[in-house]
Write a protein that holds these residues in place. Structure first.
Motif, short mmCIF file in Angstrom:
data_model
loop_
_atom_site.label_atom_id
_atom_site.label_comp_id
_atom_site.label_asym_id
_atom_site.label_seq_id
_atom_site.Cartn_x
_atom_site.Cartn_y
_atom_site.Cartn_z
N ILE A 52 0.84 -1.20 0.00
CA ILE A 52 0.00 0.00 0.00
C ILE A 52 0.87 1.25 0.00
N THR A 53 0.55 2.18 -0.89
CA THR A 53 1.20 3.49 -0.85
C THR A 53 0.19 4.55 -1.31
N VAL A 54 0.66 5.79 -1.40
CA VAL A 54 -0.24 6.90 -1.60
C VAL A 54 -0.29 7.31 -3.09
N ALA A 55 -1.46 7.77 -3.54
CA ALA A 55 -1.66 8.07 -4.96
C ALA A 55 -0.88 9.29 -5.43
N ASN A 56 -0.59 10.23 -4.51
CA ASN A 56 0.18 11.40 -4.96
C ASN A 56 1.61 11.32 -4.45
N ASP A 68 -5.72 7.39 -0.83
CA ASP A 68 -5.76 8.84 -1.01
C ASP A 68 -4.83 9.53 -0.01
N CYS A 69 -4.61 10.84 -0.25
CA CYS A 69 -3.85 11.65 0.68
C CYS A 69 -4.81 12.57 1.42
N ARG A 70 -4.30 13.33 2.37
CA ARG A 70 -5.07 14.40 3.01
C ARG A 70 -4.72 15.68 2.26
N ALA A 71 -5.73 16.48 1.95
CA ALA A 71 -5.48 17.68 1.15
C ALA A 71 -4.60 18.68 1.90
N GLU A 72 -4.76 18.79 3.22
CA GLU A 72 -4.07 19.87 3.93
C GLU A 72 -2.56 19.67 4.02
N ASN A 73 -2.10 18.42 3.95
CA ASN A 73 -0.64 18.23 4.03
C ASN A 73 -0.10 17.37 2.89
N ARG A 95 -11.57 8.44 -7.95
CA ARG A 95 -11.37 7.44 -6.92
C ARG A 95 -10.61 8.01 -5.71
N PHE A 96 -9.64 8.86 -5.99
CA PHE A 96 -8.87 9.48 -4.90
C PHE A 96 -9.02 11.00 -5.02
N PRO A 97 -10.15 11.52 -4.53
CA PRO A 97 -10.50 12.93 -4.80
C PRO A 97 -9.47 13.93 -4.24
N GLN A 98 -8.91 13.64 -3.09
CA GLN A 98 -7.95 14.60 -2.52
C GLN A 98 -6.67 14.65 -3.37
#
Ligand SMILES: *Cc1c(COP(=O)(O)O)cnc(C)c1O
Length: 378
Positions: free
Chosen positions: A83-87, A107-112, A337-340
């Motif tokens: 597992i890893t992050v889309a961005n 997904d990631c968190r938008a703020e960071n 799928r990964f909106p952030q």
């Protein structure tokens, strides 16, 4: 206002400052001709390990190989999921592909712009073997929840620390000390950059360290005696000699990056139209590999062009999240799928930040941003 170009980073300037130390260090390697796994490599492995605070560091050919060899050391391969992050930069995911495992994105968190630790739990299956959190832009990924999850489900953490040399969590631990293994890159543009490709794998596990040491050198410790099938992926001695010089400056350089980031923050604080990068509560020292603002107005292209016409170079990290890259459409993640990750990829702009940058240059970038926003409002 001056018209001088403000580069995105200034590697020639850094070399000019250090040439009097780097040139003789490189010359010594040429005189000794110990180009492969020479003296400077073991010196760098020792000093970088001591600096990070991890028992062993093994020099390898690149940050991508560091990730790949870390996965291989854990014997992760076909049938396994990671597992890893889309961005992230594509290399994080490519390393998973190289070993034949299945990349599973979250997904990631938008703020960071960091991995959403809440999303990881839902992505774990019976085949999951490891999680690769990315310390994106030089900021540590959230540690506590992922650690608890990994411990509960028996998963390995492999840190992608390619952008986070010297970054710390709020308890003072440096990035690279958390995972079973960690991967650093010395690509020239990183906070600690070589004069070509290079990387290290860090680990506290002597068995994993031994595997990496064998794998990077065709599976051999003794020449022509091959214990396992390996690879040719070593940190060049010339690169290690450059890194030995530069490592002495890394703390100062990172400190300077933080000062410049604080200056940007003060100057840009009044503009509601842009979102400044958030320092997360668990962050101790952000390494500010990049200073990434967000421009939610949908006019990023015009913004970058405006700055560019005024001699200010900017970048986008990254314009397309991994699941929307052509190379990875076969993972089957549809748009939305990964909106952030999708949102930040459309909004992020990286401003110039490098240790040689001057205060007045930060002021000119900030004033130019102010000009742009004032004109946009008209
Ligand atoms: C640079 C980078 C890598 C790859 O490192 P290389 O040395 O270029 O192979 C991997 N992950 C991230 C997040 C990076 O920024």
């Amino acid at each position: 206002m001056s018209n001088e170009t403000i580069p995105f980073l200034d590697l020639p300037g850094q070399y000019r400052d250090l040439a009097h130390e780097i040139d003789p260090a490189v010359k010594r390697v040429m005189e000794r001709c110990d180009f492969i796994l020479g003296e400077a490599v073991s010196e760098f492995e020792r000093t970088f390990a001591a600096y990070i605070g991890v028992p062993r560091c093994l020099g390898v050919g690149s940050g991508t190989d560091a990730l790949q060899l870390a996965l291989r050391a854990l014997e992760i391969g076909p049938g396994d999921e990671v597992i890893t992050v889309a961005n992230t930069f594509i290399a994080t995911v490519e390393a998973i592909s190289y070993v034949g495992a299945q990349p599973v994105l979250v997904d990631c968190r938008a703020e960071n712009c960091l991995i959403d630790d809440g999303a990881v739990a839902a992505a774990i299956t019976g085949r999951t073997r490891a999680i690769i959190p990315v310390h994106l832009y030089g900021q540590p990924a959230p540690r506590e929840r992922l650690q608890a999850l990994a411990a509960r489900r028996g998963l390995a953490i492999i840190e992608d620390a390619a952008q986070a040399h010297g970054a710390t969590w709020s308890d003072g631990a440096r990035c690279g000390t958390w995972g079973r293994l960690s991967a650093f890159s010395f690509y020239p543009g990183k906070n600690l950059g070589a004069f070509g490709d290079g990387g290290v794998v860090g680990t506290a596990d002597p068995v994993l360290a031994e595997r990496i040491e064998l794998m990077r050198n065709w599976g051999a410790k003794i020449k022509y005696h091959h214990e396992i099938k390996g690879f040719n992926s070593r940190l060049d001695t010339v690169q290690a000699a450059v890194l030995n010089v530069k490592l002495q400056y890394l703390e100062r350089w990172n400190e300077r990056r933080r000062e410049l980031a604080a200056h940007y923050r003060r100057l840009l604080a009044g503009y509601d139209e842009i979102i400044l990068p958030e320092e997360s509560p668990w962050t101790g020292k952000h390494a500010y590999h990049l200073f990434v603002i967000r421009l939610p107005g949908g006019d990023r292209g015009a913004f970058m062009e405006f700055l560019g016409r005024r001699g200010i170079q900017t970048g986008i990290h990254y314009p397309v999240p991994v699941h929307r890259q052509k190379a990875y459409l076969d993972l089957g993640y549809e748009e939305g799928r990964f909106p952030q990750a999708e949102r930040v990829s459309a909004e992020v702009v990286s401003l110039p930040i490098f240790p040689e940058m001057r205060e007045d240059q930060v002021e000119r970038v900030s004033a130019t941003i102010g000009d742009y926003l004032a004109r946009r409002a008209d």
